[in-house]
Each structure stands twice: as C-alpha cells, then as structure tokens.
Design an enzyme around this catalytic site. Structure first.
Site, mmCIF file in Angstrom:
data_model
loop_
_atom_site.group_PDB
_atom_site.id
_atom_site.type_symbol
_atom_site.label_atom_id
_atom_site.label_comp_id
_atom_site.label_asym_id
_atom_site.label_seq_id
_atom_site.Cartn_x
_atom_site.Cartn_y
_atom_site.Cartn_z
ATOM 1 N N GLN A 1 0.842 -1.198 0.000
ATOM 2 C CA GLN A 1 0.000 0.000 0.000
ATOM 3 C C GLN A 1 0.879 1.251 0.000
ATOM 4 O OE1 GLN A 1 -3.390 -0.643 3.089
ATOM 5 N NE2 GLN A 1 -1.861 -2.208 3.482
ATOM 6 N N ASN A 2 2.190 1.027 0.131
ATOM 7 C CA ASN A 2 3.105 2.164 0.270
ATOM 8 C C ASN A 2 3.472 2.750 -1.086
ATOM 9 O OD1 ASN A 2 2.948 1.418 2.887
ATOM 10 N ND2 ASN A 2 4.963 0.454 2.986
ATOM 11 N N ASP B 1 6.331 4.576 -1.321
ATOM 12 C CA ASP B 1 7.699 5.062 -1.102
ATOM 13 C C ASP B 1 8.771 4.388 -1.964
ATOM 14 O OD1 ASP B 1 8.046 2.561 0.219
ATOM 15 O OD2 ASP B 1 7.602 3.435 2.170
ATOM 16 N N HIS C 1 -1.486 1.459 -4.171
ATOM 17 C CA HIS C 1 -1.895 2.868 -4.125
ATOM 18 C C HIS C 1 -1.007 3.746 -5.021
ATOM 19 C CE1 HIS C 1 -4.021 2.114 -0.014
ATOM 20 N NE2 HIS C 1 -4.804 1.862 -1.040
ATOM 21 N N CYS D 1 1.682 15.230 -16.037
ATOM 22 C CA CYS D 1 1.006 16.519 -16.201
ATOM 23 C C CYS D 1 -0.495 16.259 -16.329
ATOM 24 C CB CYS D 1 1.544 17.186 -17.456
ATOM 25 S SG CYS D 1 0.575 18.635 -17.944
ATOM 26 N N CYS E 1 -1.323 17.509 -20.320
ATOM 27 C CA CYS E 1 -0.867 16.799 -21.536
ATOM 28 C C CYS E 1 -0.407 15.375 -21.232
ATOM 29 C CB CYS E 1 0.250 17.574 -22.218
ATOM 30 S SG CYS E 1 1.832 17.502 -21.348
ATOM 31 N N CYS F 1 4.352 22.382 -20.731
ATOM 32 C CA CYS F 1 3.151 22.925 -21.392
ATOM 33 C C CYS F 1 2.380 23.885 -20.479
ATOM 34 C CB CYS F 1 2.236 21.792 -21.852
ATOM 35 S SG CYS F 1 1.190 21.110 -20.537
ATOM 36 N N GLY G 1 2.816 -4.640 8.962
ATOM 37 C CA GLY G 1 2.752 -3.197 9.202
ATOM 38 C C GLY G 1 1.584 -2.475 8.566
HETATM 39 P P1 OAD Z 1 -1.487 2.883 9.018
HETATM 40 O O1 OAD Z 1 -0.785 4.111 9.439
HETATM 41 O O2 OAD Z 1 -2.971 2.883 9.036
HETATM 42 O O3 OAD Z 1 -1.015 1.657 9.913
HETATM 43 C C1 OAD Z 1 0.357 1.409 10.143
HETATM 44 C C2 OAD Z 1 0.502 0.115 10.911
HETATM 45 O O4 OAD Z 1 1.879 -0.120 11.068
HETATM 46 C C3 OAD Z 1 -0.119 0.149 12.319
HETATM 47 O O5 OAD Z 1 -0.907 -1.025 12.498
HETATM 48 C C4 OAD Z 1 1.098 0.141 13.241
HETATM 49 O O6 OAD Z 1 0.863 -0.562 14.458
HETATM 50 C C5 OAD Z 1 2.116 -0.585 12.383
HETATM 51 N N1 OAD Z 1 3.536 -0.287 12.701
HETATM 52 C C6 OAD Z 1 4.081 0.835 13.250
HETATM 53 N N2 OAD Z 1 5.414 0.691 13.346
HETATM 54 C C7 OAD Z 1 5.732 -0.514 12.863
HETATM 55 C C8 OAD Z 1 6.948 -1.234 12.697
HETATM 56 N N3 OAD Z 1 8.145 -0.742 13.055
HETATM 57 N N4 OAD Z 1 6.883 -2.496 12.158
HETATM 58 C C9 OAD Z 1 5.688 -3.022 11.775
HETATM 59 N N5 OAD Z 1 4.521 -2.384 11.910
HETATM 60 C C10 OAD Z 1 4.533 -1.154 12.439
HETATM 61 O O7 OAD Z 1 -0.926 2.518 7.564
HETATM 62 P P2 OAD Z 1 -1.558 1.589 6.428
HETATM 63 O O8 OAD Z 1 -2.280 0.444 7.020
HETATM 64 O O9 OAD Z 1 -0.488 1.317 5.461
HETATM 65 O O10 OAD Z 1 -3.693 5.254 1.620
HETATM 66 O O11 OAD Z 1 -2.606 2.588 5.788
HETATM 67 C C11 OAD Z 1 -3.327 2.187 4.655
HETATM 68 C C12 OAD Z 1 -3.596 3.361 3.767
HETATM 69 O O12 OAD Z 1 -4.160 4.436 4.524
HETATM 70 C C13 OAD Z 1 -2.354 3.996 3.159
HETATM 71 O O13 OAD Z 1 -1.852 3.304 2.038
HETATM 72 C C14 OAD Z 1 -2.858 5.364 2.781
HETATM 73 C C15 OAD Z 1 -3.643 5.693 4.036
HETATM 74 O O14 OAD Z 1 -4.707 6.559 3.870
HETATM 75 C C16 OAD Z 1 -3.808 6.273 0.766
HETATM 76 O O15 OAD Z 1 -3.269 7.332 0.943
HETATM 77 C C17 OAD Z 1 -4.670 5.992 -0.431
#
Ligand code: OAD
Length: 251
Positions: free
Chosen positions: A107-108, A110, A125, A133, A136, A156, A193
């Site tokens: 979902q990252n 990065d 995502h 752009c 264009c 442009c 994570g």
């Molecule tokens: P969240 O910020 O919702 O959740 C992050 C998770 O990582 C939590 O459950 C934490 O407990 C865990 N965590 C923190 N530190 C950690 C570590 N060192 N090792 C392992 N886990 C750890 O992030 P996502 O679930 O990725 O979408 O969020 C999903 C989506 O929500 C993102 O892709 C983004 C956001 O809105 C969009 O922007 C479309």
C-alpha cells in the site's frame, strides 16, 4: 491452549514459509517506519497532522493544487528523498530471490521495496517516484523536479501530480485485479505493518483466508485482523521480526 512465545512463533512461521512457499506479502506504512517514514494513523501519524479530507482528496487537489503541494506533498517528498530501505525491506528482497516469497502487494508509495531489490511488487496505491502533467499527461520523475516553486509545472504549463492514489480515486485496475488473483491462489500470506483499515486493500488478506491460505500478521500492535483473520500474530517491529524469520528459515 497455551499461548506461544515469540520464538516459537518465529520457528513455526519459518516452517510454514518453507512448506507453503512461495508466500505472498501485503505491506503497509509500518514496514517503512524504521526507514524514518511516518505511518498514517496513531502516534506521529500523517493523518494526525493533516486531515486527509482537507489535503489528500482528489477534489481538493483539483480545486487547490497549491495547498496540497505546499502542505502534504512537500512533506512527503522531503521525507521520501531521505528514506532508505531497512532490514525488513531487505529481508523480503532476499526471500524473493531465494524463492520463499513471490509477490509483494504494497500500500506504500515510497518505492522502498524496489530500492531493496524486490522485483515483483504491486503498488496498490500507486507511487510517488513518478508524476504526470494533468493537462498533456507528460511523465516526469520526482527526483528530477524542483518544488522551489509550487505547484511544479509541466513544459506545457499544466500542473504536475504524483502517480499515487488520492482519496476519491480508483485503485489502478491492473493492481486490484492481480492482487485479488494472488490472494485467491496463495497458500500463505504475510501481512506486515498495516492497520488493515483502508479498503479495498484490507480485503486482500480476507480473500486469501477464505480461499484456504494461512495468514501471518506482523505488527507491534494488534489490528482488526489479528487472530480474527490471522493464524499467527507476531508482535514486533518489522525489521526485528523479518531478520529473525530470515535466520530461522536458513537454519
Ligand atoms: P497505518 O498508518 O494505518 O497503519 C500502520 C501500521 O503499522 C499500524 O498497524 C502500526 O501498528 C504498524 N507499525 C508501526 N510501526 C511498525 C513497525 N516498526 N513495524 C511493523 N509495523 C509497524 O498505515 P496503512 O495500514 O499502510 O492510503 O494505511 C493504509 C492506507 O491508509 C495507506 O496506504 C494510505 C492511508 O490513507 C492512501 O493514501 C490511499
């Protein structure tokens, strides 16, 4: 039933990875926390600082690209320009090259899985490494554009936007289709994570589970899928757990 210790879970998971390989993987923001990239929710979360409805919705970007670039996208760019893959990203890349895992659905945005050497990565995502752009459609690389002047513009005169999914936008259909296919066929899914709160990504482990896969959940905190969907919950930071798993697989 007696609850398992951390080490017992590592040994059992390593055994499952060897037996059921190749596993598929779903990652979320937590895997990049040890690379200095903040998560979205919880303490220090991006959405604690910026309301996503105010800064991350496509309609806001269309209405006021200057505001979104100036506050949210500038911060993400500054963070990602400095971020490097950590032990967990590297362990996954090693597990892919030795055949223990196949596809990573992330979902990252990065790009750290690819920077660590992973080849088969679905960017659910989208990504922050490329832009286009809005007028264009000319593609650009994020590392080549300057944000001294906001918003960055195309030759442009059109506004540039990153190729990530904003709230209110569709998941790239190819990514959604392939992720669902993988989830319905995999015998083992390792979820690392993610808070598993954002759909449709959160349904991926559920699809895998319904199709008979075993689910491993790696997170320092319990989530909605912990022991409801997951078979084994390994309570820990991604870097530590993945390094321990890699060692246990090699034994
Ligand atoms: P969240 O910020 O919702 O959740 C992050 C998770 O990582 C939590 O459950 C934490 O407990 C865990 N965590 C923190 N530190 C950690 C570590 N060192 N090792 C392992 N886990 C750890 O992030 P996502 O679930 O990725 O979408 O969020 C999903 C989506 O929500 C993102 O892709 C983004 C956001 O809105 C969009 O922007 C479309």
């Amino acid at each position: 039933m007696k609850s398992q210790s951390y080490q017992e879970k590592i040994i059992q998971t390593a055994k499952m990875i060897k037996e059921l390989k190749p596993a598929s993987v779903l990652t979320g923001a937590g895997i990049s926390v040890e690379s200095g990239v903040p998560p979205f929710r919880g303490q220090d979360g991006i959405w604690e600082k910026f309301d996503p409805v105010e800064y991350a919705h496509i309609n806001v970007f269309r209405r006021n690209p200057h505001k979104v670039w100036n506050i949210l996208l500038r911060e993400i760019k500054n963070t990602l320009d400095k971020a490097c893959p950590n032990t967990a990203h590297k362990a996954l890349a090693e597990m892919e090259s030795s055949g223990f895992i196949k596809t990573i659905i992330t979902q990252n945005i990065d790009g750290l899985h690819q920077a660590a050497g992973s080849k088969d990565v679905i960017e659910f995502h989208g990504n922050f490494a490329t832009l286009h752009c809005v007028k264009c459609k000319m593609p650009y690389m994020m590392k080549e554009i300057s944000i001294k002047k906001i918003p960055p513009l195309c030759a442009c005169g059109g506004i540039l936007r990153p190729d990530c999914v904003f709230f209110g936008e569709m998941i790239p259909p190819e990514s959604l289709y392939r992720s669902r296919q993988i989830a319905s066929k995999t015998r083992l899914m390792i979820v690392i994570g993610t808070s598993a709160t954002v759909q449709p990504a959160a349904s991926i482990p559920l699809i895998a589970k319904k199709n008979g896969a075993k689910i491993i959940d790696i997170n320092p905190q319990r989530t909605i899928i912990t022991e409801t969907v997951s078979d084994i919950f390994i309570n820990g930071m991604a870097g530590t757990v993945m390094a321990d798993l890699l060692k246990a697989i090699a034994r």
